[in-house]
Design a protein around this motif. Structure first.
Motif, short mmCIF file in Angstrom:
data_model
loop_
_atom_site.label_atom_id
_atom_site.label_comp_id
_atom_site.label_asym_id
_atom_site.label_seq_id
_atom_site.Cartn_x
_atom_site.Cartn_y
_atom_site.Cartn_z
N ASN A 1 5.26 0.93 -7.28
CA ASN A 1 6.55 1.53 -7.59
C ASN A 1 6.70 2.78 -6.73
OD1 ASN A 1 9.01 2.08 -8.72
ND2 ASN A 1 8.28 2.17 -10.85
N THR A 2 7.90 3.03 -6.25
CA THR A 2 8.09 4.10 -5.27
C THR A 2 7.72 5.45 -5.84
OG1 THR A 2 9.88 2.82 -4.26
CG2 THR A 2 9.74 5.16 -3.69
N TRP A 3 8.29 5.83 -6.99
CA TRP A 3 8.02 7.15 -7.56
C TRP A 3 7.37 7.07 -8.93
CZ3 TRP A 3 13.19 6.61 -5.45
CH2 TRP A 3 13.31 7.19 -4.18
N ASN A 4 7.84 6.18 -9.80
CA ASN A 4 7.32 6.10 -11.16
C ASN A 4 6.06 5.24 -11.22
OD1 ASN A 4 9.55 7.60 -12.13
ND2 ASN A 4 10.79 5.74 -12.07
N ASP A 5 5.45 5.19 -12.38
CA ASP A 5 4.26 4.37 -12.56
C ASP A 5 4.62 2.89 -12.43
OD1 ASP A 5 2.91 6.66 -13.00
OD2 ASP A 5 2.56 6.34 -15.15
N SER A 6 3.73 2.15 -11.80
CA SER A 6 3.89 0.69 -11.71
C SER A 6 3.19 0.05 -12.91
CB SER A 6 3.27 0.18 -10.42
OG SER A 6 1.85 0.29 -10.47
N LEU A 7 3.29 -1.27 -13.00
CA LEU A 7 2.47 -1.97 -13.98
C LEU A 7 1.01 -1.84 -13.56
CD1 LEU A 7 1.50 -4.74 -12.41
CD2 LEU A 7 3.71 -5.59 -13.13
N GLN A 8 0.12 -2.23 -14.45
CA GLN A 8 -1.31 -2.19 -14.15
C GLN A 8 -1.84 -3.62 -14.08
OE1 GLN A 8 -3.58 0.56 -16.58
NE2 GLN A 8 -1.83 1.94 -16.75
N GLY A 9 -2.58 -3.91 -13.02
CA GLY A 9 -3.09 -5.26 -12.81
C GLY A 9 -3.59 -5.39 -11.38
N ALA A 10 -3.43 -6.58 -10.81
CA ALA A 10 -3.91 -6.83 -9.45
C ALA A 10 -2.93 -7.78 -8.76
CB ALA A 10 -5.32 -7.43 -9.46
N ILE A 11 -2.79 -7.61 -7.45
CA ILE A 11 -1.91 -8.47 -6.64
C ILE A 11 -2.71 -9.03 -5.47
CG2 ILE A 11 0.30 -7.45 -7.26
CD1 ILE A 11 0.07 -5.58 -4.88
N ASP A 12 -2.34 -10.24 -5.08
CA ASP A 12 -3.10 -10.94 -4.02
C ASP A 12 -2.17 -11.91 -3.30
OD1 ASP A 12 -5.20 -11.71 -2.44
OD2 ASP A 12 -6.24 -12.87 -4.00
N ASP A 13 -2.54 -12.30 -2.09
CA ASP A 13 -1.86 -13.35 -1.30
C ASP A 13 -0.35 -13.08 -1.21
OD1 ASP A 13 -4.26 -14.75 -0.94
OD2 ASP A 13 -4.06 -15.68 -2.90
N ILE A 14 0.02 -11.91 -0.72
CA ILE A 14 1.42 -11.51 -0.63
C ILE A 14 1.99 -11.94 0.71
CG2 ILE A 14 3.02 -9.56 -0.64
CD1 ILE A 14 0.97 -8.04 -2.32
N VAL A 15 3.10 -12.67 0.66
CA VAL A 15 3.79 -13.11 1.88
C VAL A 15 5.29 -12.88 1.71
CG1 VAL A 15 4.30 -15.01 3.46
CG2 VAL A 15 2.05 -14.88 2.36
N LEU A 16 5.88 -12.18 2.67
CA LEU A 16 7.34 -12.07 2.75
C LEU A 16 7.79 -12.91 3.93
CD1 LEU A 16 10.06 -10.82 1.93
CD2 LEU A 16 9.56 -8.93 3.51
N ASP A 17 8.55 -13.97 3.63
CA ASP A 17 9.01 -14.90 4.65
C ASP A 17 10.50 -14.70 4.88
OD1 ASP A 17 9.78 -17.54 5.96
OD2 ASP A 17 7.64 -17.85 5.67
N GLY A 18 10.94 -14.86 6.13
CA GLY A 18 12.34 -14.67 6.45
C GLY A 18 13.22 -15.86 6.11
N VAL A 19 12.63 -16.92 5.58
CA VAL A 19 13.37 -18.14 5.23
C VAL A 19 13.41 -18.28 3.71
CG1 VAL A 19 13.35 -20.66 5.39
CG2 VAL A 19 12.76 -19.29 7.39
#
Length: 326
Positions: A249-267
């Motif tokens: 999160n940009t300024w405030n607290d984010s959730l708590q956990g874990a993230i993996d295998d992130i892909v931003l596709d243009g399609v």
């Protein structure tokens, strides 16, 4: 008979008789006197016109190809990689797509990484985050994209896990729903799934698909390969380069956990592509969930557990007071 002069030779046989006009005498140096007039010889007869060039012969016909001489068609070139961002989280995060996007990372204070679906995962502790900075112009003003990632929550948590200020916010609500809002040149659009889809601590595969072009499907939310929410939406994402794309999160607290295998596709992926993405990770996700469950100690339901090896104590979570009478 040819009459020879200093500057020209005239053939009298071809031009008729030529009146002889001798040059004036030369000086000892071979130069003409300055007051002498130089006679101009008569023009030569024009040269005969050149013979016409022979006509070109027609080229011989190409021999017909036999079946064995036909060249096989070339293999098609590999499909273009449309990924705008592909985060490698096995260690310090980096973009492994062709764009090699600029990142800025704030790691969790205690444990920056944990076991993920594939190798390491990035820990969100509320304050940690990954910035894909606003210098990455290729991720701005998109009218189509697919954002896919694996997410595992800590128990009882909620909050934002992907954010562009005034443009995009992806959240898990307190009742376990996936919520996505996007602001575009045409307005603000919100899609929310049914509650309870992400209410546990297991790994889940999330895909947020946006197609704001004419005739597109708008905003779609997928959880574990299935379409769970859709709203009509249009326009280009209102990300003008003022703010970063943040995982956390940009300024405030984010959730708590874990993230993996992130892909931003243009399609904007269709349902079959999202299903294939989930299928490609489902086995690894099942294994990761089994390992995650095994790492959580079983809850001790004992109300009283007397240990006689270390005096007279209750070693249960209750630590009950004891007294021994002799």
């Amino acid at each position: 008979v040819a009459q020879k002069y200093l500057y020209a030779t005239v053939d009298t046989a071809s031009v008729g008789e030529v009146e002889e006009t001798p040059y004036p005498p030369m000086s000892d140096t071979g130069d003409l006197p300055s007051d002498a007039e130089t006679p101009v010889p008569e023009e030569e007869a024009p040269a005969p016109a050149p013979a016409p060039a022979p006509e070109e012969e027609a080229p011989a016909p190409e021999p017909e190809e036999t079946a064995s001489e036909v060249t096989a068609p070339k293999e098609p070139e590999a499909a273009e990689d449309t990924a705008l961002l592909r985060l490698d989280l096995n260690g310090r995060p980096k973009d492994s797509s062709d764009w090699n996007s600029k990142l800025w990372v704030v790691e969790a204070a205690e444990t920056p990484t944990t076991k993920g679906v594939t190798d390491g995962a990035f820990v969100l502790d509320g304050q940690s985050k990954i910035y894909a900075t606003r210098a990455n112009e290729h991720i701005l003003n998109l009218d189509t994209f697919t954002l896919s990632m694996s997410l595992a929550l800590e128990e009882g948590t909620k909050g934002t896990f992907a954010h562009i200020h005034n443009a995009l916010a992806a959240q898990i609500t307190k009742d376990g729903a996936l919520r996505m809002s996007i602001s575009t040149t045409e307005g603000t659009f919100v899609a929310t799934t049914e509650p309870g889809l992400i209410a546990d601590t297991d790994w889940h595969r999330l895909s947020i698909v946006y197609d704001g072009t004419e005739g597109g499907n708008g905003l779609e939310l997928y959880v574990d390969g299935g379409l769970e929410a859709q709203v009509d939406a249009s326009g280009k994402m209102a990300s003008t380069g003022t703010y970063h794309l943040v995982f956390g999160n940009t300024w405030n607290d984010s959730l708590q956990g874990a993230i993996d295998d992130i892909v931003l596709d243009g399609v904007a992926s269709d349902a079959s592509a999202v299903s294939a993405d989930y299928a490609a990770t489902s086995d690894d996700m099942d294994a990761a969930n089994a390992a995650r469950a095994a790492s959580v100690p079983e809850e001790d339901s004992s109300l009283l557990h007397i240990d006689f090896n270390d005096g007279l104590t209750d070693t249960s979570a209750w630590a009950s007071k004891l007294r021994a009478d002799s």
